[in-house]
Motif scaffolding. Structure first.
Motif, PDB file in Angstrom:
ATOM      1  N   ARG A 453       1.113  -1.170  -0.306  1.00 54.69           N
ATOM      2  CA  ARG A 453      -0.169  -0.246   0.123  1.00 54.69           C
ATOM      3  C   ARG A 453       0.970   1.061  -0.138  1.00 54.69           C
ATOM      4  O   ARG A 453       2.056   1.598   0.925  1.00 54.69           O
ATOM      5  CB  ARG A 453      -1.542  -0.508   0.664  1.00 54.69           C
ATOM      6  N   ILE A 454       0.139   2.063  -0.998  1.00 59.34           N
ATOM      7  CA  ILE A 454       1.276   3.509  -1.367  1.00 59.34           C
ATOM      8  C   ILE A 454       0.315   4.242  -0.334  1.00 59.34           C
ATOM      9  O   ILE A 454      -0.873   4.533  -0.266  1.00 59.34           O
ATOM     10  CB  ILE A 454       1.478   3.682  -2.432  1.00 59.34           C
ATOM     11  N   TRP A 455       1.054   5.338   0.665  1.00 57.82           N
ATOM     12  CA  TRP A 455       0.946   5.636   1.677  1.00 57.82           C
ATOM     13  C   TRP A 455       0.943   7.741   0.679  1.00 57.82           C
ATOM     14  O   TRP A 455       2.294   7.940   0.611  1.00 57.82           O
ATOM     15  CB  TRP A 455       0.486   6.585   2.736  1.00 57.82           C
ATOM     16  N   VAL A 456       0.187   8.513   0.820  1.00 53.52           N
ATOM     17  CA  VAL A 456       0.457  10.213   1.020  1.00 53.52           C
ATOM     18  C   VAL A 456      -0.579  10.998   1.955  1.00 53.52           C
ATOM     19  O   VAL A 456      -1.256  10.532   2.122  1.00 53.52           O
ATOM     20  CB  VAL A 456       0.240  10.814  -0.632  1.00 53.52           C
ATOM     21  N   GLU A 457       0.832  11.151   1.848  1.00 51.54           N
ATOM     22  CA  GLU A 457       0.357  12.216   3.317  1.00 51.54           C
ATOM     23  C   GLU A 457       0.175  13.965   3.372  1.00 51.54           C
ATOM     24  O   GLU A 457       1.660  14.679   3.090  1.00 51.54           O
ATOM     25  CB  GLU A 457       0.639  11.760   4.861  1.00 51.54           C
ATOM     26  N   ASP A 458      -0.015  14.518   3.357  1.00 50.15           N
ATOM     27  CA  ASP A 458      -0.307  16.466   2.929  1.00 50.15           C
ATOM     28  C   ASP A 458       0.631  16.703   4.555  1.00 50.15           C
ATOM     29  O   ASP A 458      -0.098  16.505   5.817  1.00 50.15           O
ATOM     30  CB  ASP A 458      -1.669  17.380   3.091  1.00 50.15           C
ATOM     31  N   LEU A 459       1.364  17.300   4.499  1.00 50.61           N
ATOM     32  CA  LEU A 459       1.873  17.641   5.719  1.00 50.61           C
ATOM     33  C   LEU A 459       1.937  18.403   5.912  1.00 50.61           C
ATOM     34  O   LEU A 459       2.783  19.530   7.328  1.00 50.61           O
ATOM     35  CB  LEU A 459       3.640  17.911   5.279  1.00 50.61           C
ATOM     36  N   THR A 460       1.189  19.905   5.536  1.00 50.76           N
ATOM     37  CA  THR A 460       0.261  20.762   5.973  1.00 50.76           C
ATOM     38  C   THR A 460      -0.602  20.525   6.610  1.00 50.76           C
ATOM     39  O   THR A 460      -1.201  20.935   8.047  1.00 50.76           O
ATOM     40  CB  THR A 460      -0.128  21.698   4.979  1.00 50.76           C
ATOM     41  N   SER A 461      -1.837  19.770   6.386  1.00 46.88           N
ATOM     42  CA  SER A 461      -3.191  19.246   7.177  1.00 46.88           C
ATOM     43  C   SER A 461      -3.213  17.921   8.070  1.00 46.88           C
ATOM     44  O   SER A 461      -4.101  18.071   8.630  1.00 46.88           O
ATOM     45  CB  SER A 461      -4.626  18.654   6.166  1.00 46.88           C
ATOM     46  N   GLY A 462      -1.905  16.844   7.492  1.00 44.50           N
ATOM     47  CA  GLY A 462      -2.525  15.755   8.395  1.00 44.50           C
ATOM     48  C   GLY A 462      -3.323  14.934   7.705  1.00 44.50           C
ATOM     49  O   GLY A 462      -2.882  13.662   7.664  1.00 44.50           O
ATOM     50  N   GLU A 463      -4.276  15.504   6.587  1.00 42.00           N
ATOM     51  CA  GLU A 463      -4.984  14.403   5.305  1.00 42.00           C
ATOM     52  C   GLU A 463      -3.639  13.192   4.915  1.00 42.00           C
ATOM     53  O   GLU A 463      -2.779  14.035   3.917  1.00 42.00           O
ATOM     54  CB  GLU A 463      -5.814  15.440   4.634  1.00 42.00           C
ATOM     55  N   ARG A 464      -4.623  12.716   4.326  1.00 39.61           N
ATOM     56  CA  ARG A 464      -3.432  10.889   3.770  1.00 39.61           C
ATOM     57  C   ARG A 464      -4.555  10.421   3.214  1.00 39.61           C
ATOM     58  O   ARG A 464      -6.512  10.496   2.856  1.00 39.61           O
ATOM     59  CB  ARG A 464      -3.372  10.248   4.514  1.00 39.61           C
ATOM     60  N   ALA A 465      -4.101  10.109   1.767  1.00 36.74           N
ATOM     61  CA  ALA A 465      -4.739   8.616   0.969  1.00 36.74           C
ATOM     62  C   ALA A 465      -3.779   8.104   0.751  1.00 36.74           C
ATOM     63  O   ALA A 465      -2.741   7.352   0.966  1.00 36.74           O
ATOM     64  CB  ALA A 465      -5.221   9.672   0.322  1.00 36.74           C
ATOM     65  N   TYR A 466      -4.243   6.762  -0.316  1.00 42.05           N
ATOM     66  CA  TYR A 466      -3.883   5.624  -0.339  1.00 42.05           C
ATOM     67  C   TYR A 466      -4.001   4.846  -2.160  1.00 42.05           C
ATOM     68  O   TYR A 466      -5.283   5.074  -1.516  1.00 42.05           O
ATOM     69  CB  TYR A 466      -3.441   4.712   1.123  1.00 42.05           C
ATOM     70  N   ARG A 467      -3.652   3.909  -1.808  1.00 40.83           N
ATOM     71  CA  ARG A 467      -3.379   2.695  -3.088  1.00 40.83           C
ATOM     72  C   ARG A 467      -3.069   1.827  -2.703  1.00 40.83           C
ATOM     73  O   ARG A 467      -1.370   2.304  -2.804  1.00 40.83           O
ATOM     74  CB  ARG A 467      -3.203   3.769  -4.493  1.00 40.83           C
ATOM     75  N   ASP A 468      -3.761   0.553  -3.383  1.00 41.06           N
ATOM     76  CA  ASP A 468      -2.934  -0.334  -2.922  1.00 41.06           C
ATOM     77  C   ASP A 468      -2.522  -0.877  -4.677  1.00 41.06           C
ATOM     78  O   ASP A 468      -3.313  -0.505  -5.742  1.00 41.06           O
ATOM     79  CB  ASP A 468      -4.410  -1.384  -2.909  1.00 41.06           C
ATOM     80  N   THR A 469      -1.295  -2.090  -4.373  1.00 42.07           N
ATOM     81  CA  THR A 469      -1.251  -2.444  -5.914  1.00 42.07           C
ATOM     82  C   THR A 469       0.102  -3.528  -5.378  1.00 42.07           C
ATOM     83  O   THR A 469      -0.176  -3.972  -4.425  1.00 42.07           O
ATOM     84  CB  THR A 469      -0.090  -1.335  -6.184  1.00 42.07           C
ATOM     85  N   THR A 470       0.866  -3.771  -5.988  1.00 40.79           N
ATOM     86  CA  THR A 470       1.418  -4.817  -6.332  1.00 40.79           C
ATOM     87  C   THR A 470       2.589  -4.838  -6.104  1.00 40.79           C
ATOM     88  O   THR A 470       3.525  -3.935  -7.580  1.00 40.79           O
ATOM     89  CB  THR A 470       0.787  -5.766  -7.236  1.00 40.79           C
ATOM     90  N   PHE A 471       3.858  -5.515  -5.922  1.00 42.17           N
ATOM     91  CA  PHE A 471       5.505  -5.322  -6.060  1.00 42.17           C
ATOM     92  C   PHE A 471       5.708  -6.958  -7.207  1.00 42.17           C
ATOM     93  O   PHE A 471       5.568  -8.077  -6.437  1.00 42.17           O
ATOM     94  CB  PHE A 471       5.950  -5.188  -4.835  1.00 42.17           C
ATOM     95  N   ASN A 472       6.424  -7.032  -7.948  1.00 34.42           N
ATOM     96  CA  ASN A 472       6.482  -7.899  -8.974  1.00 34.42           C
ATOM     97  C   ASN A 472       7.882  -8.335  -8.623  1.00 34.42           C
ATOM     98  O   ASN A 472       9.005  -7.418  -8.281  1.00 34.42           O
ATOM     99  CB  ASN A 472       5.945  -7.962 -10.267  1.00 34.42           C
ATOM    100  N   GLY A 473       8.333  -9.120  -9.066  1.00 41.03           N
ATOM    101  CA  GLY A 473       9.805 -10.401  -8.662  1.00 41.03           C
ATOM    102  C   GLY A 473      10.375 -10.303  -7.722  1.00 41.03           C
ATOM    103  O   GLY A 473      11.491 -11.225  -7.814  1.00 41.03           O
ATOM    104  N   ARG A 474       9.590 -11.202  -6.088  1.00 41.26           N
ATOM    105  CA  ARG A 474      10.966 -10.952  -5.577  1.00 41.26           C
ATOM    106  C   ARG A 474      11.653 -12.872  -5.418  1.00 41.26           C
ATOM    107  O   ARG A 474      11.748 -12.323  -4.276  1.00 41.26           O
ATOM    108  CB  ARG A 474       9.493 -11.521  -3.605  1.00 41.26           C
ATOM    109  N   GLY A 475      10.340 -13.056  -6.038  1.00 38.88           N
ATOM    110  CA  GLY A 475      11.124 -14.487  -5.666  1.00 38.88           C
ATOM    111  C   GLY A 475      11.809 -15.211  -7.180  1.00 38.88           C
ATOM    112  O   GLY A 475      12.717 -16.352  -6.979  1.00 38.88           O
ATOM    113  N   ASN A 476      12.801 -13.956  -7.734  1.00 37.65           N
ATOM    114  CA  ASN A 476      13.544 -14.249  -8.756  1.00 37.65           C
ATOM    115  C   ASN A 476      15.154 -13.968  -8.574  1.00 37.65           C
ATOM    116  O   ASN A 476      15.366 -12.823  -7.539  1.00 37.65           O
ATOM    117  CB  ASN A 476      13.116 -13.595  -9.896  1.00 37.65           C
TER     118      ASN A 476
END
Length: 476
Positions: A453-476
């Motif tokens: 999950r990638i998070w982004v935070e507004d350092l001024t207001s503290g508001e946050r948002a996120y998006r889920d994604t996938t990391f590939n190639g770990r087993g190679n």
């Protein structure tokens, strides 16, 4: 072959309609609606609204270059087009609701074609006179100085109205004072001049010459309105059981056998569509109710009750013919169909208001780069690349910090940035390339794909948002 054997022509040349001036409550209502709607249309682009130093201060602005729609304190972004779709749905449901309850009241009172035609007829009446004077001028074959002067004055006034209409329209798409200066000095974009020219011509032609032809032949609504109406719909009608047989001579021997209609043609002479409402419901009728005002005025003069022409429902005909009172108006308006339309209309409106209040001031999208899916660095580190778009809906620049959750072995870095923070300008979106890396051997061989999950935070207001994604190639 003789001319008498030829088939008759199916084409009938248009006979201009010159409605007579009328006074009454419905005519007054149309004046009020015309003044309000035209006032809103012409003046709205000039209203200012302070959104901060870096944002436009026009209250209503459709900024195509910046891909924004501003409406006072509301700002709509491209990915929020569902708000516009919702408003269009509400407009359609509202049209269905009013038509099922009161017939074609939209056509008769608020349709732009009706409003501008009313304005053009008003100007025509000011310059050329009322119905009889305009008829005489129209039937005058010879063009003398007076006819040329009146026609040219009228056409110039119509062109000025058309020019103001086209000018007001383009002001919705750019800062109005700036665009006005550019238009006057010849520095505006050619698209602005082209748009104004097209709207000036169409307004001039539709309101001045085509008029009822647009409603009858160009507009599809008269042909589909029947699906929205039923026997309980209130619409303009003629009480023929009271008015017939009609006759002009009230002092004749058979006066007691005649109906209330004196066949004065007042209802026909004031109709902007040129129809006779006494012939029953017709596709051309726009339910403007001017015939009601005209008929009520005549009934008052001859000492008869008002309402010979009135808003009525077909379901009341049987009762009224039998001398019984009609159903109350509210029972015609509040029925299952109108309640259903009102419920749907209100539901869509509440959903839009709810969505407006819960939407976040920051937003992000994550798009993994698929070519290649991942790369292996010289030390065995597996790295994935993502394009992250950050949207800052605030009126000033904000500093955003990115982080990831899912596996402590993963690390994040930003292209062109020494830290994991990025500044996004006010009221804009910024595309940032993000690298996420995993050291070699940090996961078992079977764990080829890892959710994160990638998070982004507004350092001024503290508001946050996120998006889920996938990391590939770990087993190679």
């Amino acid at each position: 072959m003789s001319d008498s054997s030829q088939a008759p022509s199916l084409y009938a040349a248009r006979e201009p309609i010159f409605p007579r001036r009328v006074s009454g409550k419905f005519r007054t209502l149309k004046w009020v609606i015309m003044a309000v709607t035209l006032g809103i249309y012409y003046l709205l682009p000039w209203i200012r609204w302070d959104r901060g130093p870096e944002l436009p201060d026009q209250a209503v602005l459709l900024d195509l270059a910046g891909r924004r729609f501003y409406f006072f304190w509301i700002e709509i972004w491209p990915h929020e087009f569902y708000f516009v779709a919702g408003l269009l749905i509400m407009a359609g449901l509202g049209l269905f609701l009013f038509t099922s309850a009161l017939g074609r009241v939209w056509c008769g009172y608020a349709c732009p074609q009706t409003v501008w035609t009313d304005l053009f007829i008003l100007v025509e009446r000011w310059i050329e006179g009322d119905r009889n004077a305009r008829l005489r001028l129209h039937r005058q074959k010879k063009w003398d100085f007076k006819k040329a002067r009146l026609r040219m004055t009228k056409w110039v006034a119509w062109l000025l109205i058309g020019l103001a209409t086209g000018g007001a329209w383009v002001f919705y798409f750019a800062d109005a004072p700036t665009l006005l200066h550019d238009l006057v000095t010849g520095q505006a974009h050619p698209v602005a001049y082209t748009t104004m020219a097209i709207l000036t011509f169409t307004t001039f032609f539709f309101g001045g010459f085509a008029r009822e032809q647009i409603c009858i032949y160009a507009c599809p609504w008269p042909r589909i309105q029947a699906a929205m109406m039923d026997e309980d719909t209130l619409t303009v009608g003629y009480r023929d059981w009271r008015g017939e047989p009609r006759g002009k001579h009230r002092k004749s021997a058979d006066a007691d056998q005649k109906g209330d209609c004196i066949d004065c043609m007042a209802c026909v002479n004031v109709c902007p569509m040129g129809i006779d409402i006494r012939q029953g419901q017709q596709m051309e009728c726009i339910t403007c109710a001017l015939c009601i005002d005209a008929c009520d005025d005549i009934m008052a003069k001859v000492g008869k009750p008002r309402g010979l022409i009135d808003y009525m429902a077909l379901s009341d005909e049987t009762n009224e013919r039998a001398g019984k009172p009609p159903r109350p108006v509210w029972k015609h308006i509040l029925r299952p169909r109108t309640i259903m339309y009102t419920t749907l209309w209100g539901g869509v409106g509440l959903a839009l208001v709810f969505a407006l209040f819960i939407r976040a001031d920051i937003n992000m999208t994550v798009a993994p780069v698929r070519n290649p899916t991942y790369v292996t660095l010289s030390d065995g580190t597996i790295r994935n690349t993502y394009d992250v778009r950050l949207s800052n809906k605030h009126g000033e620049a904000r500093l955003f910090e990115l982080s990831i959750v899912g596996d402590p072995a993963l690390s994040v870095s930003l292209e062109g940035e020494e830290s994991v923070t990025v500044q996004v300008p006010a009221d804009s979106a910024s595309l940032q390339r993000v690298y996420i890396a995993a050291p070699r051997g940090s996961a078992p061989a079977e764990a080829e794909n890892t959710g994160l999950r990638i998070w982004v935070e507004d350092l001024t207001s503290g508001e946050r948002a996120y998006r889920d994604t996938t990391f590939n190639g770990r087993g190679n």
